[in-house]
Design a protein around this motif. Structure first.
Motif, PDB file in Angstrom:
ATOM      1  N   SER A 297      41.191  42.580  41.927  1.00 18.94           N
ATOM      2  CA  SER A 297      39.813  43.083  41.961  1.00 18.94           C
ATOM      3  C   SER A 297      39.361  43.430  40.559  1.00 18.94           C
ATOM      4  CB  SER A 297      39.709  44.319  42.856  1.00 18.94           C
ATOM      5  OG  SER A 297      38.373  44.823  42.859  1.00 18.94           O
ATOM      6  N   GLU A 298      38.045  43.669  40.425  1.00 17.18           N
ATOM      7  CA  GLU A 298      37.493  44.134  39.156  1.00 17.18           C
ATOM      8  C   GLU A 298      37.861  45.591  38.904  1.00 17.18           C
ATOM      9  OE1 GLU A 298      33.300  43.690  39.330  1.00 17.18           O
ATOM     10  OE2 GLU A 298      33.335  41.512  39.403  1.00 17.18           O
ATOM     11  N   THR A 299      38.040  46.360  39.972  1.00 15.74           N
ATOM     12  CA  THR A 299      38.238  47.803  39.826  1.00 15.74           C
ATOM     13  C   THR A 299      39.493  48.262  40.548  1.00 15.74           C
ATOM     14  OG1 THR A 299      36.989  48.390  41.825  1.00 15.74           O
ATOM     15  CG2 THR A 299      35.729  48.104  39.791  1.00 15.74           C
ATOM     16  N   VAL A 300      40.044  49.374  40.064  1.00 10.58           N
ATOM     17  CA  VAL A 300      41.209  49.980  40.714  1.00 10.58           C
ATOM     18  C   VAL A 300      40.845  50.425  42.119  1.00 10.58           C
ATOM     19  CG1 VAL A 300      42.821  51.925  40.623  1.00 10.58           C
ATOM     20  CG2 VAL A 300      42.211  50.707  38.525  1.00 10.58           C
ATOM     21  N   GLU A 301      39.615  50.916  42.284  1.00  7.53           N
ATOM     22  CA  GLU A 301      39.193  51.418  43.592  1.00  7.53           C
ATOM     23  C   GLU A 301      39.209  50.326  44.659  1.00  7.53           C
ATOM     24  OE1 GLU A 301      38.101  53.996  40.453  1.00  7.53           O
ATOM     25  OE2 GLU A 301      37.513  51.899  40.748  1.00  7.53           O
ATOM     26  N   ASP A 302      38.810  49.119  44.277  1.00  7.48           N
ATOM     27  CA  ASP A 302      38.657  48.057  45.271  1.00  7.48           C
ATOM     28  C   ASP A 302      39.946  47.314  45.590  1.00  7.48           C
ATOM     29  OD1 ASP A 302      36.016  48.537  45.726  1.00  7.48           O
ATOM     30  OD2 ASP A 302      35.268  46.944  44.414  1.00  7.48           O
ATOM     31  N   VAL A 303      40.838  47.185  44.619  1.00  4.60           N
ATOM     32  CA  VAL A 303      42.033  46.381  44.860  1.00  4.60           C
ATOM     33  C   VAL A 303      42.843  46.996  46.007  1.00  4.60           C
ATOM     34  CG1 VAL A 303      43.525  47.568  43.199  1.00  4.60           C
ATOM     35  CG2 VAL A 303      43.941  45.177  43.726  1.00  4.60           C
ATOM     36  N   GLY A 304      43.353  46.133  46.868  1.00  9.37           N
ATOM     37  CA  GLY A 304      44.129  46.610  48.007  1.00  9.37           C
ATOM     38  C   GLY A 304      43.346  46.708  49.294  1.00  9.37           C
ATOM     39  N   VAL A 350      48.893  49.939  40.404  1.00 13.09           N
ATOM     40  CA  VAL A 350      47.947  48.907  39.990  1.00 13.09           C
ATOM     41  C   VAL A 350      48.157  48.553  38.519  1.00 13.09           C
ATOM     42  CG1 VAL A 350      45.516  48.335  39.679  1.00 13.09           C
ATOM     43  CG2 VAL A 350      46.236  49.638  41.686  1.00 13.09           C
ATOM     44  N   ALA A 351      48.279  47.257  38.235  1.00 12.03           N
ATOM     45  CA  ALA A 351      48.344  46.779  36.853  1.00 12.03           C
ATOM     46  C   ALA A 351      46.927  46.782  36.297  1.00 12.03           C
ATOM     47  CB  ALA A 351      48.941  45.375  36.804  1.00 12.03           C
ATOM     48  N   ARG A 352      46.679  47.606  35.269  1.00 10.04           N
ATOM     49  CA  ARG A 352      45.319  47.845  34.791  1.00 10.04           C
ATOM     50  C   ARG A 352      44.949  46.953  33.599  1.00 10.04           C
ATOM     51  NH1 ARG A 352      46.675  52.329  37.535  1.00 10.04           N
ATOM     52  NH2 ARG A 352      45.041  53.753  38.268  1.00 10.04           N
ATOM     53  N   ALA A 353      44.987  45.661  33.783  1.00 16.57           N
ATOM     54  CA  ALA A 353      44.471  44.727  32.788  1.00 16.57           C
ATOM     55  C   ALA A 353      42.989  44.513  33.075  1.00 16.57           C
ATOM     56  CB  ALA A 353      45.252  43.420  32.862  1.00 16.57           C
ATOM     57  N   LYS A 354      42.390  43.495  32.459  1.00 20.94           N
ATOM     58  CA  LYS A 354      40.974  43.208  32.733  1.00 20.94           C
ATOM     59  C   LYS A 354      40.765  42.980  34.222  1.00 20.94           C
ATOM     60  CE  LYS A 354      39.192  39.163  31.737  1.00 20.94           C
ATOM     61  NZ  LYS A 354      38.634  38.006  30.990  1.00 20.94           N
ATOM     62  N   LYS A 356      42.419  43.809  37.812  1.00 22.17           N
ATOM     63  CA  LYS A 356      43.348  44.773  38.403  1.00 22.17           C
ATOM     64  C   LYS A 356      44.172  44.061  39.482  1.00 22.17           C
ATOM     65  CE  LYS A 356      41.134  47.723  35.856  1.00 22.17           C
ATOM     66  NZ  LYS A 356      40.156  46.830  35.236  1.00 22.17           N
ATOM     67  N   ARG A 357      45.505  44.273  39.450  1.00 20.16           N
ATOM     68  CA  ARG A 357      46.391  43.546  40.364  1.00 20.16           C
ATOM     69  C   ARG A 357      47.400  44.476  41.027  1.00 20.16           C
ATOM     70  NH1 ARG A 357      46.247  38.057  40.022  1.00 20.16           N
ATOM     71  NH2 ARG A 357      45.112  37.171  38.247  1.00 20.16           N
TER      72      ARG A 357
END
Length: 422
Positions: A297-304, A350-354, A356-357
Motif C-alpha cells: 500500500s501507499e500508507t502504513v494504515e492501509d497495508v494489510g 511493515v517495511a517502510r519504504a516508498k 509499504k509492504r
C-alpha cells in the motif's frame, strides 16, 4: 433555452475547439533545497488529498533536512494537481491560497493553466469526467504500482469553449459543489459518529481475555478464548503475478491488491475482474472461506486490509496479496484485521519504504483471539449489522452521500459535454 445554451449557439455555432492540456499549462519549478536551509514548508503528499471532496485535508511540515525525496515541486494558488501514482484513486485538487508557494510530491502532475485560455476550476471539473479516467486507465504503466507519466496526462484533449461560457459553467458547478459539500459535511459528521460507535463495538467484540491452552480446555463451557499467532492456526500463500494486460471481461475470477482497498468490503462472493483463462496453471488461488490480504500500500494504515472470499469457486490472487487458509469463520478473521489490536501489531512489521509492504512471515506472527466457533458466528452476525448500516452504499447515510455525488457528476458531465468543431 438556458443562458449557457444561448452563449454556445452565439459564440460556438460550429462547435467547440479541443486542445491537449499541454497547450495551455506551464511547467512548475522544482525547489532548490540548498537555497532554503532553514525554511519550513508544508508538504502535500498523495494522501493529503481527500478522494471524496478533492480538498487538501492534511499536510506535514518539512525542511531541507527531513524532506522526502519526492518533495520537490513548488505549487502556487490556482494550480490543479493530479495524482499520477495509482491514478484511478482520483486524487486531484486545486491549490488554495493557504498553500501558495508550498511543496507537493512528484507523485502529482502539476497543471498550471493559462487563465486566458482555460479557467482553473474549469480544468478541475474536467479532471473528474469518466472520459479522462478511461484515458488514464489505458495509459497507466506498471501492475503492482500503476502510474501515468506527466507528459501523457498533458496529451489528453479537452474542450476549450470561450471564457464567458467557462465562467458560466464554473459558476454553476462551484455553487453545486459548495451546496453538496455543506450537506456532505453534515452527513459525514453523523456518519463519522456512527463509524466511531461501530469501531468501539467492533474492537470490544473482538477483544477477549487470554487463556492458556490448558485453561481453555478446562473452561470451554465458559466460552474461554485462546489467543494465538495466525501462523499457528493457518498458513499464508503468496499470489502469482498478473498484469493489466491479462485482465479480460470473461475468464478466471481474480482479486488484485488495489481492488481490496477500493472495491471490496469485509467479504466478497463475486469478483469485479477476471484474467485470461490460458493463465490457469501459472496462477495461485484462494479457496472458498480463505481470507485475501493486501500486502502492499501507499500508507502504513492501509497495508494489510483483508477480504474474506465467500464465493463458490477458487479465485486467482495477485502476487501483492497473501491468501490465509484456516478453519475459522472467515469474516471473523477479516473483521479482526480492521481492529486497533491488529494495527498495533501490524505496524511493528511493515517495511517502510516508498511502498509499504508486509511479508507472510510477519503476518504469521500476529496474534488473534480464537473463541469457540459459535462465538465467532455471534460476533460476525452483530458486526454485519453495523457494517451494513455504516459502510454499504446501498443503505443509510452512505447512500445519501453517494446520491449527492452522483447528482453532481450528472450535471458536471452534461455541462462539460460539447460538440467538437470540425
Amino acid at each position: 433555452m438556458s443562458r449557457i445554451d444561448r452563449l454556445i449557439t452565439e459564440r460556438c455555432p460550429d462547435g467547440v475547439k479541443f486542445k491537449i492540456i499541454g497547450d495551455f499549462v506551464s511547467r512548475p519549478a522544482n525547489i532548490r533545497w540548498a537555497d532554503y536551509p532553514d525554511t519550513e514548508f508544508q508538504y502535500i503528499d498523495l494522501t493529503s488529498v481527500d478522494r471524496a471532496t478533492h480538498a487538501i485535508t492534511a499536510t506535514s511540515a518539512i525542511t531541507s533536512e527531513n524532506a522526502p525525496s519526492r518533495a520537490q515541486q513548488v505549487v502556487h494558488e490556482g494550480d490543479v494537481i493530479f495524482g499520477t501514482t495509482r491514478p484511478m484513486l482520483k486524487r486531484y485538487a486545486v491549490i488554495p491560497r493557504e498553500y501558495d508557494g508550498q511543496i507537493c510530491s512528484t507523485g502529482f502532475c502539476v497543471l498550471r493553466p493559462d487563465n486566458n485560455i482555460v479557467l482553473t476550476n474549469f480544468l478541475f471539473h474536467l479532471l473528474g469526467k469518466d472520459e479522462f479516467y478511461a484515458y488514464v486507465e489505458s495509459n497507466e504503466r506498471g501492475a503492482s504500482y500503476p502510474a501515468i507519466p506527466d507528459n501523457i496526462v498533458k496529451k489528453f484533449r479537452v474542450p476549450v469553449p470561450p471564457l464567458e461560457i467557462q465562467q458560466e459553467i464554473v459558476a454553476i458547478l462551484d455553487r453545486f459543489t459548495k451546496l453538496e459539500a455543506e450537506l456532505e459535511a453534515e452527513l459525514e459528521a453523523e456518519l463519522e459518529a456512527r463509524r466511531a460507535q461501530y469501531r468501539h463495538y467492533r474492537d470490544a467484540l473482538l477483544t477477549f481475555d487470554e487463556r492458556t491452552d490448558s485453561q481453555a480446555s478446562k473452561q470451554a463451557s465458559k466460552q474461554a478464548t485462546r489467543i494465538t499467532a495466525l501462523g499457528e492456526i493457518g498458513n499464508f500463500t503468496r499470489g502469482r503475478r498478473f498484469t493489466k494486460e491479462d485482465v479480460v471481461e470473461h475468464g478466471i475470477p481474480s482479486i488484485h491488491y488495489g481492488e481490496i482497498y477500493t472495491r471490496y468490503g469485509v467479504a466478497a462472493s463475486s469478483t469485479i475482474s477476471h484474467v485470461r483463462a490460458d493463465m490457469a496453471r501459472q496462477l495461485r488461488y484462494a479457496q472458498p472461506n480463505d481470507v485475501v490480504i493486501a500486502a502492499v500500500s501507499e500508507t502504513v494504515e492501509d497495508v494489510g486490509k483483508a477480504v474474506a472470499w465467500l464465493g463458490d469457486e477458487a479465485v486467482a490472487v495477485h502476487d501483492d496479496c497473501f491468501v490465509f487458509s484456516h478453519s475459522m469463520n472467515p469474516k471473523f478473521v477479516s473483521y479482526f484485521f480492521q481492529t486497533e489490536a491488529f494495527h498495533v501489531q501490524k505496524n511493528k512489521h511493515v517495511a517502510r519504504a516508498k511502498v509499504k509492504r508486509l511479508s507472510g512471515e510477519s503476518l504469521a506472527k500476529i496474534r488473534i483471539p480464537v473463541p469457540p466457533r459459535e462465538e465467532q458466528e455471534r460476533v460476525v452476525s452483530i458486526l454485519d449489522k453495523f457494517d451494513a448500516l455504516v459502510n454499504h452504499l446501498s443503505s443509510g447515510l452512505p447512500a445519501e452521500i453517494n446520491a449527492r455525488r452522483r447528482q453532481y457528476e450528472h450535471y458536471r458531465d452534461q455541462l462539460l459535454t460539447f460538440r467538437e468543431a470540425a
